[in-house]
Each structure stands twice: as C-alpha cells, then as structure tokens.
Design a protein around this motif. Structure first.
Motif, PDB file in Angstrom:
ATOM      1  N   ASP A   9      11.625   3.144   8.769  1.00  0.00           N
ATOM      2  CA  ASP A   9      11.080   3.988   7.709  1.00  0.00           C
ATOM      3  C   ASP A   9       9.969   3.301   6.916  1.00  0.00           C
ATOM      4  OD1 ASP A   9      12.692   2.072   6.643  1.00  0.00           O
ATOM      5  OD2 ASP A   9      13.960   3.438   5.506  1.00  0.00           O
ATOM      6  N   ARG A  10       9.251   2.362   7.529  1.00  0.00           N
ATOM      7  CA  ARG A  10       8.153   1.621   6.891  1.00  0.00           C
ATOM      8  C   ARG A  10       8.643   0.763   5.725  1.00  0.00           C
ATOM      9  NH1 ARG A  10       3.027   2.198   7.136  1.00  0.00           N
ATOM     10  NH2 ARG A  10       2.841   2.159   4.897  1.00  0.00           N
ATOM     11  N   ARG A  26       1.566   6.250  -0.874  1.00  0.00           N
ATOM     12  CA  ARG A  26       2.208   6.268   0.450  1.00  0.00           C
ATOM     13  C   ARG A  26       1.281   6.912   1.477  1.00  0.00           C
ATOM     14  NH1 ARG A  26       6.782   7.857  -2.745  1.00  0.00           N
ATOM     15  NH2 ARG A  26       8.155   6.035  -2.924  1.00  0.00           N
ATOM     16  N   GLN A  27       0.631   8.003   1.075  1.00  0.00           N
ATOM     17  CA  GLN A  27      -0.310   8.677   1.970  1.00  0.00           C
ATOM     18  C   GLN A  27      -1.457   7.742   2.349  1.00  0.00           C
ATOM     19  OE1 GLN A  27      -0.110  11.564   3.506  1.00  0.00           O
ATOM     20  NE2 GLN A  27       1.846  12.033   2.564  1.00  0.00           N
ATOM     21  N   ARG A  52      -0.197   5.283   4.911  1.00  0.00           N
ATOM     22  CA  ARG A  52      -0.065   5.912   6.231  1.00  0.00           C
ATOM     23  C   ARG A  52      -1.425   6.059   6.901  1.00  0.00           C
ATOM     24  NH1 ARG A  52       3.234   9.655   3.321  1.00  0.00           N
ATOM     25  NH2 ARG A  52       5.364   8.871   3.379  1.00  0.00           N
ATOM     26  N   GLN A  53      -2.432   6.460   6.125  1.00  0.00           N
ATOM     27  CA  GLN A  53      -3.778   6.609   6.679  1.00  0.00           C
ATOM     28  C   GLN A  53      -4.316   5.278   7.179  1.00  0.00           C
ATOM     29  OE1 GLN A  53      -6.123   8.375   3.590  1.00  0.00           O
ATOM     30  NE2 GLN A  53      -5.376  10.435   3.987  1.00  0.00           N
ATOM     31  N   THR A  74      -2.600   2.626   8.266  1.00  0.00           N
ATOM     32  CA  THR A  74      -1.922   2.132   9.459  1.00  0.00           C
ATOM     33  C   THR A  74      -2.157   3.025  10.659  1.00  0.00           C
ATOM     34  OG1 THR A  74       0.160   3.209   8.863  1.00  0.00           O
ATOM     35  CG2 THR A  74      -0.138   0.906   8.177  1.00  0.00           C
ATOM     36  N   SER A  75      -2.515   4.296  10.423  1.00  0.00           N
ATOM     37  CA  SER A  75      -2.760   5.201  11.547  1.00  0.00           C
ATOM     38  C   SER A  75      -4.231   5.225  11.925  1.00  0.00           C
ATOM     39  CB  SER A  75      -2.291   6.615  11.209  1.00  0.00           C
ATOM     40  OG  SER A  75      -3.108   7.163  10.192  1.00  0.00           O
ATOM     41  N   TRP A  91       2.276  -1.315  11.196  1.00  0.00           N
ATOM     42  CA  TRP A  91       3.606  -0.745  11.369  1.00  0.00           C
ATOM     43  C   TRP A  91       3.669   0.118  12.614  1.00  0.00           C
ATOM     44  CZ3 TRP A  91       8.044  -1.888   8.928  1.00  0.00           C
ATOM     45  CH2 TRP A  91       7.923  -2.758   7.848  1.00  0.00           C
TER      46      TRP A  91
END
Length: 194
Positions: free
Chosen positions: A36-37, A131-132, A135-136, A138-139, A181
């Motif tokens: 879950d990061r 958090r967003q 996520r951006q 790492t993606s 991640w």
C-alpha cells in the motif's frame, strides 16, 4: 534553526526481506514494505505504525495510537522532523562520499531554515493532494510535483511518544526516499530504506 538535534542510523537488510534499523541512541526498528505504498514498522520500545510518502519530499509517520507527525527529506539521507530532530542515514554512503555526507549531516543542521521544516499538521484534503503527487511521480505522470527537488521522503522515527516528534526518527522514517514503488515486490532496494 541552530538548536536542531541530529540522530544517525544504519539499515541492514535481513534474510526475510525486512530491514533492521539501528539508531545511534540504541533503539532498533524493524521495517517492512507494504503493498500500500507504506512502510510498516515496530520498534524495540514496543511502538508500531506506518510511514507514508506524501508529495515529493514529505513523509507522514502514523503511530498505532492514532497520533501522527511529518518529516521532510532534505536529501543526502537527511530528514528533519517537526520537533527539530534531524535523522541521518549513515548506511547508504561509504568512502569519500560518506565523509562529505557526514559533514553535511552535522553542518547541515545549522543550515536548516524555517521553510525546510515539515508542517505540524495537514488536512485530509491536503494529504490527499500530496498522495496524488506522489503517485504521479512514481508512475511517470506529469504535474509539478510540488515540494523540493531533492526527491525522497525520509522515514525516520523517534521514540519517546511525548507528542513532540515521537521519539527520535531514526526509526520508521529514516533518511532515504521511497524510491520506485513500481519496482518488484520481491525485496528492498537502496531507495526503500528511508
């Protein structure tokens, strides 16, 4: 911030995939990477919780009792916590670079500015925005990412549970970033120790 305290720690990867973090004040912490990061941890003082990356350079340390604190990754394995504690990951650097980083760890304490201190509190909306951003990043997604450009989010821990930087971060919120991640879940890499 001339009265900042600093605390070093070293990480050791164990055969079962956990990381054993040893702080210079004698405390130990065992950390494992979740799906879950988050980093799930427990320490030699009987405390437990999670460390979570927020945005580009913040980390949220949440204790099992529901309290939380924030740290800011300053780069070079250093993380500053709200109570003025700076944790320094001494396991990542060796040789000549280790000497330079060691000097930065001590000299860098005096160079910490108010702008580098982590927030004392964030709203749920602010945390979700960060958090967003994480996520951006790492993606490979776009966005400005916010925060500083030194990347990473230390995950050190403190340990006295006093309400001021709970203990001495050299535990859960160490001093490295959360790295990629998206990498395999079969183990830790150098960026996961933080």
């Amino acid at each position: 911030m001339s009265n900042a305290r600093h605390l070093g720690y070293r990480d050791e990867l164990l055969a079962d995939g956990q990381v054993h973090r040893r702080y210079e004040d004698g405390r130990s912490e065992w950390r494992r990477r979740g799906t879950d990061r988050q980093i799930h941890w427990h320490d030699s003082l009987g405390r437990s919780g999670t460390d979570e990356p927020l945005g580009r350079d913040l980390v949220k340390r949440r204790y099992a009792d529901g309290t939380a604190e924030y740290g800011r990754d300053l780069g070079y394995g250093r993380t500053v916590w709200g109570g003025g504690l700076v944790t320094l990951n001494r396991s990542s650097f060796g040789g000549r670079l280790g000497v330079v980083v060691g000097a930065l760890g001590v000299a860098g304490v005096a160079a910490i500015t108010a702008a580098q201190l982590p927030p004392l509190a964030l709203s749920e909306v602010e945390e979700e925005e960060l958090r967003q951003q994480a996520r951006q990043q790492t993606s490979g997604g776009g966005g400005d990412g916010g925060g500083s450009s030194n990347g990473g989010g230390d995950i050190s821990a403190d340990g006295d549970g006093s309400g001021e930087h709970h203990g001495d971060p050299g535990s859960p919120g160490s001093t490295e970033d959360f790295g990629d991640w998206g990498d395999s879940d079969d183990g830790w890499d150098g960026d996961d120790f933080g």
